[in-house]
Design a protein around this motif. Structure first.
Motif: not given
Lengths: 294, 286
Positions: A84-111
């Motif tokens: 639902t793009y609530c952004g809780k995962c990206s707010a939680f991730c300490q390594y900036n490996a998740l990014f949620v903006v608008g209706d896009t959720a992205m994973v940066f696996p190497e981080l």
């Protein structure tokens, strides 16, 4: 097959094994050379090359082998149908490996450090974990001795889980020698943790001294007993000797600066193979370490 | 502004010796030491600290024993084996926060920790950005990024056109962090089989980041056959080859006297070779 870090870091409970890690702080002081020559002289059952960024042990002992196992980390995968793009995962991730903006959720696996927290945090159950390969494990036999090395894929930043995967291959019997990476940061911590003894290889120069000081600080924090090998003895100054004396660090061996040793090294030949007189010295070195462990 | 770093893959091949010499030879450089966990450049350039910044890395979980009910949930969720006997081992905690959110009685605090210090200093060769990671800490990559940022800012503030960066060994997190905005890399290699193996991995890394690599061989006379095959490898792979430096006992002597070799013994064989390499670098790259 993905392996969780927890499994990789399982502590060996066997008492029939002895693990000696060769470390240094400064690079190029002769860690690999000492690890290999010690292993050959005393007939170790295994060498684990924990320098996964630049593994070198296999160059001296048996060449390159095909991978026998990939090393994988679990990284998040987002199910966009549930997200639902609530952004809780990206707010939680300490390594900036998740990014949620608008209706896009992205994973940066190497981080991603593979902590698994995001899948717990997600209120929609939209995050599952999938394995991602970061490198490979290799095995080479040198006579009776097994050589294991990890090969971190070029461009992958995280050495620690690779080192943990190499350590998981440790035999439960006999003498296991670990060759640590240089420095004093997390890869060294991972390599030295749970070892029975740390052999610190240094050179008698101001650079060698400075990096010996930081590296011994790490080993002290980890509570692993320590001894020093002074390599290239004869060059430099007295700083390393004075430091060892002041801090009651026993100097267990001195290897002189010897052009012949350097030339053998350049050709990938362990010097004890051609300079047999050193075998006895390495056997004595092992006995001294055994005495210190007890 | 141009940013040049000195790399090697394998440790101890002479990165710092060469960086310090280039600091002497270059016009008005800014200097940066990105080897934050075994830094040595300061031993040759003798920086005088002007500014110290605290470096806060990742936070760390700390269990409040008063609130802890010893349910063991934190140990279940921690993938780093960092919790034993209801205590967090600071060396193994990677600051992921998973235990903090899973604790049913909110007994785990998430606290800041100082993981090192960054310094802005002055040397007789130019301003210098460097750092020291607290031994055993995580996040050397982030501290490297801070060192690079500080160096870039120094260059902007002083109007200097060249940043010389002494890189860390390896090809992992701190090296990758040291590569951002680098224009070209000087790779120092020894003519040993291990040196050559490690060189190839560094070159592969630089290719991935689209950074031009230029190679020089240190202590080439240790194994001239290997030295020649490195040169050949460079020419056949279109990698700039800068030259060869002989083994020279004056190098260790200069280190003991805490002075860059080209200043300590300007006419020694190693110094002459390093000067040629710098000229060659400027011809190929400049």
């Amino acid at each position: 097959m993905a392996v969780s870090l927890k499994k990789l870091k399982a502590v060996s409970t066997s008492t029939r094994t002895m693990k000696i890690v060769v470390a240094s702080g400064k690079g190029g002081t002769g860690k690999t050379s000492v690890a290999i020559n010690l292993a050959l002289s005393v007939g170790a059952s295994q060498i684990l090359d924990c320098d996964v960024e630049e593994p070198n042990v296999h160059i001296f002992l048996g060449g390159t082998e095909e991978e026998f196992s990939p090393v994988e980390l679990l990284v998040p995968e987002i199910n966009e149908n549930k997200c639902t793009y609530c952004g809780k995962c990206s707010a939680f991730c300490q390594y900036n490996a998740l990014f949620v903006v608008g209706d896009t959720a992205m994973v940066f696996p190497e981080l991603c450090h593979s902590c698994g927290g995001c899948s717990i945090v997600c209120p929609e159950g939209a995050i599952t974990e999938k394995p991602r390969k970061i490198g490979s494990l290799h095995k080479v036999m040198n006579g009776e001795m097994e050589v294991v090395y990890g090969n971190l894929n070029v461009g992958e930043p995280m050495a620690v889980p690779m080192i943990a995967a190499v350590k998981e291959q440790a035999k439960s019997e006999g003498l296991v020698i670990l060759d640590a990476p240089p420095g004093s940061a997390c890869p060294v911590v991972e390599s030295v943790s749970e070892a029975d003894f740390c052999l610190m290889v240094t050179e008698p120069t101001p650079f060698g001294l400075h990096d010996l000081e930081v590296a011994t600080e790490v080993v002290k924090i980890l509570g692993v007993p320590m001894g020093v090998v002074v390599n290239f003895a004869g060059i430099g100054d007295q700083g390393v000797y004075n430091f060892c004396k002041e801090h009651e660090l026993p100097i267990l061996m001195e290897i002189p600066y010897d052009r012949r040793i350097a030339e053998l090294y350049s050709r990938g030949i362990p010097f004890t193979v051609e300079m047999k007189e050193w075998e006895t010295k390495f056997k004595t070195l092992l006995k001294e370490m055994e005495a210190m462990i007890r | 502004m141009k940013q040049i770093n000195i790399l090697s893959g394998k440790g101890g091949t002479g990165k710092t010796t060469i960086t310090a010499s280039l600091a002497v030879l270059a016009d008005n450089p800014i200097l940066a030491d990105c080897d934050v966990d075994a830094s040595n450049l300061h031993l040759l350039l003798k920086p005088v600290k002007r500014e110290t910044q605290e470096f806060k890395g990742l936070k760390m979980a700390v269990i409040d024993p008063e609130k802890c009910i010893q349910c063991g949930r934190c140990m279940e969720v921690c993938r780093f084996n960092a919790i034993k006997d209801y205590k967090v081992d600071p060396v193994h905690c990677e600051g992921c926060k998973t235990c903090v959110i899973c604790c049913p009685v909110q007994a785990i605090n998430f606290e800041e920790r100082i993981c090192g210090h960054a310094y802005i200093s002055d040397t007789k060769y130019g301003p210098m950005s460097h750092a020291r990671l607290t031994p055993g800490m995580e996040n050397s990559g982030k501290l490297v990024t801070l060192v690079r940022k500080n160096a870039t800012k120094l260059a902007e503030d002083t109007g200097r056109e060249l940043v010389l960066v002494d890189g860390p060994p390896g090809i992992g997190c701190p090296v990758i962090a040291s590569l951002s905005n680098i224009d070209a890399s000087i790779v120092v290699v020894e003519p040993t089989l291990s040196g050559m193996h490690d060189l190839k991995r560094v070159i592969e890394l630089l290719k991935k980041f689209d950074i031009r690599a230029l190679v020089c061989v240190n202590k080439y006379d240790l194994n001239q056959d290997n030295a020649k095959s490195i040169e050949k490898y460079c020419t056949t792979n279109d990698i700039g080859f800068l030259g060869m430096i002989p083994f020279d006992p004056k190098v260790t002597e200069s280190m003991v006297h805490a002075t860059p070799i080209v200043e300590y013994a300007p006419d020694s064989p190693a110094s002459i070779a390093i000067k040629k390499i710098w000229t060659q670098f400027n011809t190929i790259y400049g």
